[in-house]
Design an enzyme around this catalytic site. Structure first.
Site, short mmCIF file in Angstrom:
data_model
loop_
_atom_site.label_atom_id
_atom_site.label_comp_id
_atom_site.label_asym_id
_atom_site.label_seq_id
_atom_site.Cartn_x
_atom_site.Cartn_y
_atom_site.Cartn_z
N ASP A 64 -1.16 -4.56 -3.57
CA ASP A 64 -2.51 -4.96 -3.16
C ASP A 64 -2.88 -4.23 -1.88
O ASP A 64 -2.18 -4.32 -0.88
CB ASP A 64 -2.54 -6.48 -2.91
CG ASP A 64 -3.93 -6.93 -2.50
OD1 ASP A 64 -4.73 -7.25 -3.40
OD2 ASP A 64 -4.23 -6.93 -1.29
N TYR A 69 -7.90 -1.84 4.98
CA TYR A 69 -6.55 -1.78 5.57
C TYR A 69 -6.18 -0.38 6.06
O TYR A 69 -5.17 -0.20 6.74
CB TYR A 69 -5.47 -2.24 4.56
CG TYR A 69 -5.70 -3.58 3.92
CD1 TYR A 69 -6.54 -4.52 4.48
CD2 TYR A 69 -5.05 -3.91 2.72
CE1 TYR A 69 -6.75 -5.76 3.86
CE2 TYR A 69 -5.24 -5.14 2.11
CZ TYR A 69 -6.10 -6.05 2.68
OH TYR A 69 -6.30 -7.25 2.06
N LYS A 98 -10.05 -2.80 -2.67
CA LYS A 98 -11.26 -3.61 -2.42
C LYS A 98 -12.36 -2.79 -1.77
O LYS A 98 -12.09 -1.91 -0.94
CB LYS A 98 -10.90 -4.80 -1.51
CG LYS A 98 -9.68 -5.57 -2.00
CD LYS A 98 -9.34 -6.76 -1.14
CE LYS A 98 -7.96 -7.29 -1.50
NZ LYS A 98 -6.86 -6.63 -0.77
N HIS A 131 -14.56 -7.26 -1.21
CA HIS A 131 -13.61 -7.84 -0.24
C HIS A 131 -14.14 -9.11 0.42
O HIS A 131 -13.37 -10.03 0.72
CB HIS A 131 -13.30 -6.79 0.84
CG HIS A 131 -11.99 -6.99 1.53
ND1 HIS A 131 -11.21 -5.98 1.98
CD2 HIS A 131 -11.32 -8.12 1.84
CE1 HIS A 131 -10.11 -6.46 2.53
NE2 HIS A 131 -10.16 -7.76 2.46
N GLN A 205 -9.52 -13.47 -5.03
CA GLN A 205 -8.44 -13.45 -4.04
C GLN A 205 -8.89 -14.19 -2.78
O GLN A 205 -9.93 -13.88 -2.20
CB GLN A 205 -8.06 -12.00 -3.67
CG GLN A 205 -6.84 -11.99 -2.79
CD GLN A 205 -6.37 -10.59 -2.41
OE1 GLN A 205 -6.23 -10.28 -1.24
NE2 GLN A 205 -6.11 -9.76 -3.40
#
Ligand code: A2P
Length: 342
Positions: A64, A69, A98, A131, A205
């Site tokens: 993931d 990130y 995402k 996201h 998520q």
């Protein structure tokens, strides 16, 4: 191996010891997602390269990541090498990334997914998620979390989730994403998407762990056939906000002694038996291995009830976005607070 449902509709997982036997949850479209993956949000560069390399060696096949990130390129280096050397086939992997908040508008979705794919050295992702329901305005595509001089998030007040979702559906049509989904949405926002979508979200998520089990939101997703993935399933012990809510130190973890299991393994197994996909983060070789050893034991109904009872509802939530993303609560998409305290 699939998750099965017993007579109480509680999913139970048969034992297995290799990743090819890791249970999977099935999406509405028939695609499958391994119930355990490696979360990567804390690591970049060589640190994430080493973690992904080690996880692949352990048998993890589900990873993931997210544009936010800033580690897709490093992850792609390792995945690309494994695939080109024939050590793993692309179809064996399940990769989620995402759409960043600075791209929360229909016209940006294709561009940002293509950028992610290039970095990941892939032609498609298994799952592409929005996201966060709030849009932001970056100077450019690298200004991933734009803030003003006071440290407040620079919001895009025009975020329209319905047109954004249509652009997500187009990624499935184009073959760039096998499935699409959402992250950090509340049930009202999901409901709006469900009412207008052509291709429904496959997965949501969201923060879930023993102290914040999101029972209502999970029931809502279950009703709509949306699978659920828990980020921070171990309760994000690295966060300041988690210091007074140490999920991994709760006495119920003593149950683990019976199988010689660690608190983390019990906590992960509990969520897996509830049918929730977990993506614990770790860059530590021992803990990456430890978190993978959750398929050779099973919690009893009594253990499950004990763990269920640790839920603190909203009080157990660790990620309070109105504090960590200063100014975010001024966005209209945070006004519809329902099951989700932003
Ligand atoms: P580390 O990378 O040093 O292993 P979450 O996924 O809930 O956000 O938690 C991630 C954090 O938990 C990371 O800081 C990670 O640190 C730590 N962690 C991961 N696995 C374990 C484990 N099995 N036992 C204790 N801490 C863990």
């Amino acid at each position: 191996m699939r998750l099965q449902f017993n007579s109480h509709s509680v999913p139970v997982v048969a034992s297995g010891s290799t990743m090819s036997q890791v249970p999977k949850v099935k999406f509405f479209n028939g695609k499958e997602m391994p119930v355990l993956g490696l979360g990567t949000c804390l690591a970049k560069g060589d640190e994430v390269r080493q973690a992904v390399q080690l996880a692949l060696e352990c048998g993890y096949r589900h990873f993931d990541t997210a544009a936010l990130y800033e580690n897709e390129e490093a992850i792609g280096d390792v995945l690309g090498k494994w695939i080109s050397e024939g050590k793993v086939a692309r179809e064996e992997l399940f990769i989620t990334t995402k759409l960043p908040m600075i791209a929360n508008r229909a016209e940006d979705v294709t561009k940002f997914l293509m950028m992610s794919l290039k970095k990941l050295q892939l032609s498609y992702v298994d799952l592409y998620l929005i996201h966060f329901p709030v849009g932001m305005k970056g100077k450019d595509e690298n200004d991933i979390l734009p803030k003003d001089a006071e440290g407040k998030i620079i919001l895009d007040m025009d975020t329209d989730l319905i047109s954004l979702w249509k652009a997500m559906e187009e990624q499935v049509d184009a073959g760039r994403a096998k499935s699409v989904g959402i992250s950090n949405f509340n049930s009202e926002q999901i409901d709006r998407i469900m009412k207008s979508c052509r291709i429904q979200p496959a997965n949501h998520q969201v923060e879930i762990h023993a102290f914040h089990q999101q029972k209502e939101l999970r029931a809502f997703c279950h009703k709509h056939n949306i699978t659920v993935c828990a980020f921070s399933p171990l309760g994000a012990p690295y966060k300041e906000e988690a210091k007074d809510k140490p999920v991994l130190q709760h006495p119920v973890d003593l149950h683990g002694c019976r199988w010689g299991k660690t608190p983390a393994q019990i906590i992960l197994r509990h969520l897996i038996q509830l049918g929730i996909v977990v993506i614990p983060k770790s860059t530590n070789p021992e803990r990456i291995k430890e978190n993978f050893q959750v398929f050779n034991f099973s919690l009893s109904d009594k253990d499950m009830r004990d763990l269920d009872s640790l839920d603190q509802g909203r009080d157990g939530k660790i990620f309070i976005f109105k504090d960590s993303l200063l100014g975010v609560s001024n966005h209209q998409n945070t006004h519809m607070i329902f099951h989700f305290r932003i």
